[in-house]
Design a protein around this motif. Structure first.
Motif, PDB file in Angstrom:
ATOM      1  N   ILE A  17       3.572  -8.992   6.079  1.00 51.39           N
ATOM      2  CA  ILE A  17       3.098  -7.710   5.547  1.00 51.39           C
ATOM      3  C   ILE A  17       2.406  -6.797   6.559  1.00 51.39           C
ATOM      4  N   LEU A  36       6.802  -5.958   4.284  1.00 50.95           N
ATOM      5  CA  LEU A  36       6.290  -5.179   3.279  1.00 50.95           C
ATOM      6  C   LEU A  36       5.450  -4.137   4.091  1.00 50.95           C
ATOM      7  N   VAL A  38       2.813  -1.681   4.177  1.00 49.85           N
ATOM      8  CA  VAL A  38       1.899  -1.050   3.132  1.00 49.85           C
ATOM      9  C   VAL A  38       1.337   0.398   3.357  1.00 49.85           C
ATOM     10  N   ALA A  50      -1.481  -5.556  -2.424  1.00 50.42           N
ATOM     11  CA  ALA A  50      -0.438  -6.387  -1.750  1.00 50.42           C
ATOM     12  C   ALA A  50      -1.045  -7.628  -1.292  1.00 50.42           C
ATOM     13  N   ARG A  54       0.476 -10.560  -4.083  1.00 53.90           N
ATOM     14  CA  ARG A  54       1.745 -10.418  -3.160  1.00 53.90           C
ATOM     15  C   ARG A  54       3.071 -10.515  -4.155  1.00 53.90           C
ATOM     16  N   PHE A  57       5.280  -7.744  -4.820  1.00 48.37           N
ATOM     17  CA  PHE A  57       5.721  -7.022  -3.850  1.00 48.37           C
ATOM     18  C   PHE A  57       6.936  -8.051  -3.078  1.00 48.37           C
TER      19      PHE A  57
END
Length: 111
Positions: A17, A36, A38, A50, A54, A57
């Motif tokens: 992330i 991911l 953000v 997120a 999680r 996503f």
């Protein structure tokens, strides 16, 4: 440097992330990891979702979370520390990189 660090400390099938890169996929691309990124939207809930949810996503826990400067950096850092208190942390280019499930000291792992 951040992408190189992620490649060196995560597996090829791991997820990451990213905060502070808005919608740019450049660093995620160079890390060669499922990612991911953000966006820095003006409300905090999306960024925190997120981390706390999680599964909305990503299909698994992230192996790493990178937090570079964004409008809600302190709020995001607090959420990451609360959710993953045992994560190893290394700072690359002024960005904390949290390695989830990593040894206590990332430096020890590299030696």
């Amino acid at each position: 440097k951040i992408a190189e660090f992620i490649k060196a400390h995560t597996a090829e099938d791991d997820t990451v992330i990213w905060y502070g890169f808005d919608w740019s996929s450049e660093v995620a691309f160079y890390s060669q990891r499922k990612s991911l990124t953000v966006p820095a939207w003006p409300w905090k809930n999306f960024e925190i979702d997120a981390i706390e949810h999680r599964e909305r996503f990503l299909d698994r826990e992230p192996a790493a979370i990178v937090v570079c400067k964004s409008p809600n950096t302190e709020h995001v850092l607090s959420a990451v520390r609360a959710k993953y208190p045992a994560a190893a942390v290394e700072t690359i280019n002024n960005c904390p990189v949290f390695l989830i499930g990593a040894p206590t000291s990332v430096r020890d792992q590299r030696q």
